[in-house]
Design an enzyme around this catalytic site. Structure first.
Site, PDB file in Angstrom:
ATOM      1  CE1 TYR A 305      -4.359   1.727   0.490  1.00  0.00           C
ATOM      2  CE2 TYR A 305      -2.979   3.619   2.070  1.00  0.00           C
ATOM      3  CZ  TYR A 305      -4.096   2.276   1.670  1.00  0.00           C
ATOM      4  OH  TYR A 305      -5.076   3.970   1.460  1.00  0.00           O
ATOM      5  CE1 TYR A 356      -5.033   6.448  -2.417  1.00  0.00           C
ATOM      6  CE2 TYR A 356      -6.624   7.874  -2.703  1.00  0.00           C
ATOM      7  CZ  TYR A 356      -5.744   7.501  -2.267  1.00  0.00           C
ATOM      8  OH  TYR A 356      -6.022   7.606  -1.132  1.00  0.00           O
TER       9      TYR A 356
END
Ligand SMILES: [Zn+2]
Lengths: 403, 143
Positions: A305, A356
């Site tokens: 992440y 994203y």
């Protein structure tokens, strides 16, 4: 200044051993794009349909759905039923979606499948933040702006939003460990190179060299625009079932071998985190690796992440792929590239350059790598790891091919 | 978003003492009356000993610069008028584990180094098109 003992600033969740019980059998992504004008539900439906097709399943096969109600307008049980005309019983869980939950959802799913509550469980996450940002109706900063301690003790001093938090963390990391701008740049450049080779990546047509990176203006010094993730519309989904059942399905099963979850004791307040330049991967990763019976050196590829380059770098350190503070040297010179002989990381381009969608595409990428289907395929990939992060939490998901 | 943003809500109970003290040009944080720990951000009871007696206690205003971000163009609307600005964290002399978010003033980015001594100054904080103002603790390099 000495580092605080790990035990002093956070802890791991006690997760029971589910190693080998479930597999990921279908993955799908919606189109990732800049502002598309689409809503998050429409995007989620596209991702789910892709995951079903990948698994060779029908919607009637899905008897469990996981999502994240806290994160914007997610496709919940009711919307799922309406969109797909589903009437049958559904096990539902709010412990799904992206971020850390993209990594821990397989644990909750394994428990549900073990108990008989469901047999085939979908985890889905989608965002329309590029579209929303253009109409100023939401986006990633909203959660923080609505938080009272941040509103009363941080925002009045301009310590907001996320690029400011993480530039402050990056500067401290640079001071403590000698981390250099070109090392952060190397994280961005590897991600971009992977996106350039990935047909689904938002940044597939935009190259990035070290010279480009260093010439970019500071967004929040010491972070440049290229240190920060994209804002995009998109979504992804993955389908889980028992490993036993997975063997009869279309694709090679990718087995869930270990899950970990770590927490910072200071909650969502980065300013007060005991170890300011670390992530709760310190607590999460050892648990996941122990459950899987592996060491960091066994890992063939990693997806992390990556809201900012510094978060990739810190997680690599905190998961034990190198000593704390050695992350800069570990990543520099393209050592995260899929074909460089280092540690292939974010081989789809990550949130920096792929999309994203808050980590759920990172899990999709690990699955594709372990099946041998990836755009930037790592040779002989057998063990892949996703590192999830949500500021005060981290998760670690170990996926493997069947041995 | 609350009216007054990005000014603080000085009447919000957990941080009211901090902002009231700042109006008197004092830096105060909750300190445990039993074990002495400075508890920041203000919790309902002491993080060390769970004592519920936390009193607003004055601090020296001396600190070290823990880290900072130099923002040349504001990244949220309410702060557009302040850019360029330097925001960061200072570690308190009384307990360096306690970090205060603040603005760094009376300095240029190139004047700053990690862990340098800094001291509190109280300045008016106000924003165009936002009603009201507060006096806020900001920090500058220690002279
Ligand atoms: Zn106490």
């Amino acid at each position: 200044m000495g580092r605080p003992a790990a035990a002093s600033w956070g802890f791991a969740s006690d997760l029971d051993d589910i190693a080998g019980e479930v597999a990921i059998v279908g993955v799908g992504e919606a189109e990732h794009s800049k502002a598309s004008g689409r809503g998050s539900h429409e995007i989620a439906v596209e991702a789910i349909e892709a995951a079903l097709a990948d698994a060779g399943m029908e919607i009637a096969d899905i008897d469990g759905i996981m999502f994240s109600p806290a994160m914007g307008d997610q496709l919940d049980e009711q919307a799922f039923r309406e969109r797909f005309g589903v009437q049958h019983e559904l096990w539902t869980s709010h412990q799904g979606g992206g971020m850390v939950w993209a990594g821990t959802a397989p644990h909750a799913a394994a428990r549900a499948i073990r108990s008989g509550a469901a047999s085939t469980i979908l985890n889905v996450f989608s965002v329309a933040w590029a579209t929303q940002r253009s109409s100023m109706t939401g986006g990633p900063g909203q959660f923080h702006a609505d938080e009272q301690f941040k509103a009363n003790l941080e925002i009045p001093f301009g310590w907001f939003p996320q690029p400011v938090y993480f530039s402050t963390i990056a500067r401290r990391h640079m001071a403590e460990y000698g981390t250099r701008p070109e090392q952060l740049g190397s994280v961005a450049i590897s991600a971009r190179r992977h996106a350039n080779g990935h047909p689904g990546a938002v940044m597939r047509d935009k190259a990035l060299s070290l010279e480009d990176y260093l010439s970019r203006p500071m967004l929040a010094d010491p972070l440049r625009v290229e240190d920060c993730c994209l804002i995009s519309d998109g979504g992804a989904a993955y389908i889980m079932t028992s490993t036993e059942r997975a063997r009869d399905l279309a694709k090679t099963p990718v087995v869930v071998s270990g899950v970990g979850e770590g927490h910072s004791g200071s909650g969502a307040y980065w300013s007060q985190q005991g170890d300011f330049t670390a992530t709760p991967q310190v607590f999460s990763a050892p648990r996941a690796f122990a459950m899987a019976g592996i060491a960091p050196s066994d890992v063939d590829l990693l997806t992390l992440y990556d809201p900012f380059t510094i978060v990739t770098l810190m997680q690599i350190e905190d998961m034990g792929f190198c000593d704390k503070g050695e992350g800069g040297a570990f990543v520099q010179g393209g050592r995260l590239d899929f074909d460089a002989g280092g540690l292939p990381t974010n081989t789809h381009g990550g949130m920096l350059s792929h999309a994203y969608v808050l980590g759920i595409s990172h899990v999709v990428e690990v699955v594709r790598q372990l099946r041998g289907e990836a755009a930037n395929q790592v040779a002989d990939a057998e063990i892949g790891v996703y590192g999830g992060y949500t500021g005060h939490m981290a998760s670690t998901l170990v996926l493997t091919t069947e041995s | 978003m609350r009216a007054g943003f990005p000014l603080p809500d000085v009447n919000w109970e957990p941080t009211r003492g901090f902002w009231q003290a700042a109006q008197r040009r004092e830096l105060q944080m909750p300190r445990c009356e039993r074990c002495g720990l400075i508890n920041w951000y203000p919790p309902p009871r002491c993080r060390a000993c769970e004592c519920e007696s936390l009193g607003w206690s004055s601090l020296s205003g001396r600190a070290t610069l823990f880290s900072w971000s130099h923002v040349s163009r504001a990244l949220f609307d309410g702060y557009a008028s302040k850019a360029p600005y330097i925001t960061g964290l200072v570690a308190l002399e009384e307990d360096p584990r306690v970090r205060l978010v603040t603005l760094l003033v009376d300095c240029l980015p190139e004047d700053l180094t990690i862990d340098m001594p800094v001291e509190v100054v109280f300045r008016v904080l106000e924003f165009p098109d936002v009603e009201g103002s507060v006096i806020a603790p900001m920090f500058r390099p220690h002279s």
